[in-house]
Design a protein around this motif. Sequence first.
Motif, short mmCIF file in Angstrom:
data_model
loop_
_atom_site.label_atom_id
_atom_site.label_comp_id
_atom_site.label_asym_id
_atom_site.label_seq_id
_atom_site.Cartn_x
_atom_site.Cartn_y
_atom_site.Cartn_z
N PRO A 146 0.81 -1.22 0.00
CA PRO A 146 0.00 0.00 0.00
C PRO A 146 0.84 1.27 0.00
O PRO A 146 0.29 2.37 -0.04
CB PRO A 146 -0.78 -0.13 1.31
CG PRO A 146 0.16 -0.85 2.23
CD PRO A 146 0.89 -1.83 1.34
N GLY B 116 0.26 10.69 -4.43
CA GLY B 116 0.07 11.82 -3.55
C GLY B 116 0.86 11.64 -2.27
O GLY B 116 1.52 10.61 -2.08
N TYR C 98 4.15 2.49 -5.89
CA TYR C 98 4.14 2.90 -7.30
C TYR C 98 5.38 3.74 -7.62
O TYR C 98 5.90 3.70 -8.73
CB TYR C 98 2.87 3.68 -7.63
CG TYR C 98 2.69 3.90 -9.12
CD1 TYR C 98 2.36 2.83 -9.96
CD2 TYR C 98 2.90 5.15 -9.68
CE1 TYR C 98 2.24 3.01 -11.32
CE2 TYR C 98 2.77 5.34 -11.05
CZ TYR C 98 2.44 4.26 -11.87
OH TYR C 98 2.33 4.44 -13.23
N THR D 298 -2.08 -4.79 -4.75
CA THR D 298 -1.97 -3.34 -4.56
C THR D 298 -0.58 -2.84 -4.92
O THR D 298 0.43 -3.45 -4.57
CB THR D 298 -2.27 -2.95 -3.10
OG1 THR D 298 -3.52 -3.50 -2.70
CG2 THR D 298 -2.32 -1.44 -2.93
N HIS E 128 5.41 15.97 -3.11
CA HIS E 128 4.48 15.56 -4.16
C HIS E 128 5.06 15.87 -5.53
O HIS E 128 4.95 15.05 -6.47
CB HIS E 128 3.14 16.27 -3.96
CG HIS E 128 2.05 15.75 -4.83
ND1 HIS E 128 0.94 16.50 -5.18
CD2 HIS E 128 1.89 14.54 -5.43
CE1 HIS E 128 0.15 15.78 -5.94
NE2 HIS E 128 0.69 14.58 -6.10
N SER F 252 -2.59 6.20 -6.44
CA SER F 252 -2.48 6.97 -5.20
C SER F 252 -1.21 7.82 -5.22
O SER F 252 -0.41 7.79 -4.29
CB SER F 252 -2.49 6.04 -3.97
OG SER F 252 -2.55 6.80 -2.79
N GLY G 135 -4.03 11.70 -6.16
CA GLY G 135 -4.07 10.74 -5.06
C GLY G 135 -5.11 9.67 -5.24
O GLY G 135 -5.26 8.80 -4.36
N LEU G 136 -5.85 9.70 -6.35
CA LEU G 136 -6.85 8.66 -6.62
C LEU G 136 -6.17 7.33 -6.93
O LEU G 136 -5.02 7.30 -7.38
CB LEU G 136 -7.74 9.06 -7.79
CG LEU G 136 -8.80 10.14 -7.53
CD1 LEU G 136 -9.51 10.50 -8.83
CD2 LEU G 136 -9.80 9.68 -6.48
N VAL G 137 -6.88 6.25 -6.69
CA VAL G 137 -6.39 4.92 -7.00
C VAL G 137 -7.31 4.32 -8.05
O VAL G 137 -8.51 4.59 -8.07
CB VAL G 137 -6.35 4.04 -5.73
CG1 VAL G 137 -7.73 3.78 -5.18
CG2 VAL G 137 -5.62 2.74 -5.99
N TRP G 138 -6.75 3.51 -8.95
CA TRP G 138 -7.50 2.93 -10.06
C TRP G 138 -7.35 1.41 -10.09
O TRP G 138 -6.40 0.87 -9.51
CB TRP G 138 -7.00 3.50 -11.39
CG TRP G 138 -7.34 4.94 -11.59
CD1 TRP G 138 -8.50 5.47 -12.09
CD2 TRP G 138 -6.51 6.06 -11.27
NE1 TRP G 138 -8.44 6.84 -12.11
CE2 TRP G 138 -7.23 7.23 -11.61
CE3 TRP G 138 -5.23 6.20 -10.73
CZ2 TRP G 138 -6.72 8.51 -11.42
CZ3 TRP G 138 -4.72 7.47 -10.55
CH2 TRP G 138 -5.46 8.61 -10.90
N ALA H 27 0.40 1.02 -4.56
CA ALA H 27 -0.08 2.37 -4.33
C ALA H 27 1.01 3.23 -3.68
O ALA H 27 1.90 2.73 -2.99
CB ALA H 27 -1.31 2.36 -3.44
N SER H 28 0.92 4.52 -3.92
CA SER H 28 1.77 5.51 -3.27
C SER H 28 3.25 5.16 -3.43
O SER H 28 3.75 5.08 -4.55
CB SER H 28 1.36 5.64 -1.80
OG SER H 28 1.89 6.81 -1.23
#
Length: 326
Positions: free
Chosen positions: A120, A179, A158, A152, A232, A177, A256-259, A154-155
Amino acid sequence: MNQQSQDASAFPSGERQNIGWERETLEKLVFANLREQQSARRWRLIVRFSWLVLLGAVAWFWFNQDAMGSAVSTPHTAVIDIKGEIASGAEASAENVVGSLRAAFEDSGAQAVVLLINSPGGSPVQAGIINDEIVRLKAQYNKKVYAVVEETCASAAYYVAVAADEIYVNKASLVGSIGVLMDGFGFTGLMDKLGVERRLMTAGSNKGMLDPFSPQDETQNAHMQRLLGEIHAQFIAVVKKGRSERLKETTDTFSGLVWSGQQAVEQGLADGLGSLDHVAREIVQAEDIVDYTRREGVGMRLARELGVSMGRGAAQAAQWRGSVLR
């Protein structure tokens, strides 16, 4: 009358009782001292044996590490797990991941390196260290790196993935994500209701910044917002560099959205759908998969646990000896 009865008759009855009591006390002290010496000897034997076991476990661990590293030479796909939080001291720390990367790149049999990601996120610092090392090793060894996402990515995860040449996902994976956040709690209202007064002393007007028991300060908040914005911007720059023209940027890309994995492919955040086996077989074309992930082995875990146990036992022994000497 024998000598013993003569000796006994030489003392009054009270004195004879005192002599018996002193003899009994002396015997108790002697036996207590003997028991203490025996206990001390047993403890020394236990400590020495534990150290032998510890040294043997460490030697076994390093021997097996060397044997594993030298045994892999045939063509294969190298895989490195990046699971859980990316943080200092965690399994997916920069220290562990970078060590795994170097071992994989240095092995001539490794045709490519796959990062198997299920995380995550975590520390931008740790992720940045891993990203930089991937870029450096790719240039030095001229090997491809692929990221394969499980559930996952994310953040900070990624942040690591964009250093790969290509990113493969499952259609239901969670990706993105992009952000930065800093969170906490504020208890000032509750303290007012309870009649609790915060007494905070600092040297430096901003040393108590973000203290949850003090009111928020707009100047300090603005400073932290600028700091988050700077990190950022670094994140965005790394993503743009890694994905280059493949990225289909929109107003939401860096929000900051996740897809889902499917959406990530459509937006250029990923290159296609695929699993580890698919990438090894079809992309790398080396079906044999060798795991280079640094993990705490049985030997090292045993050594650590023995070290903790021995330290606790030594502390207890010192405490016991101290109570005896007082």
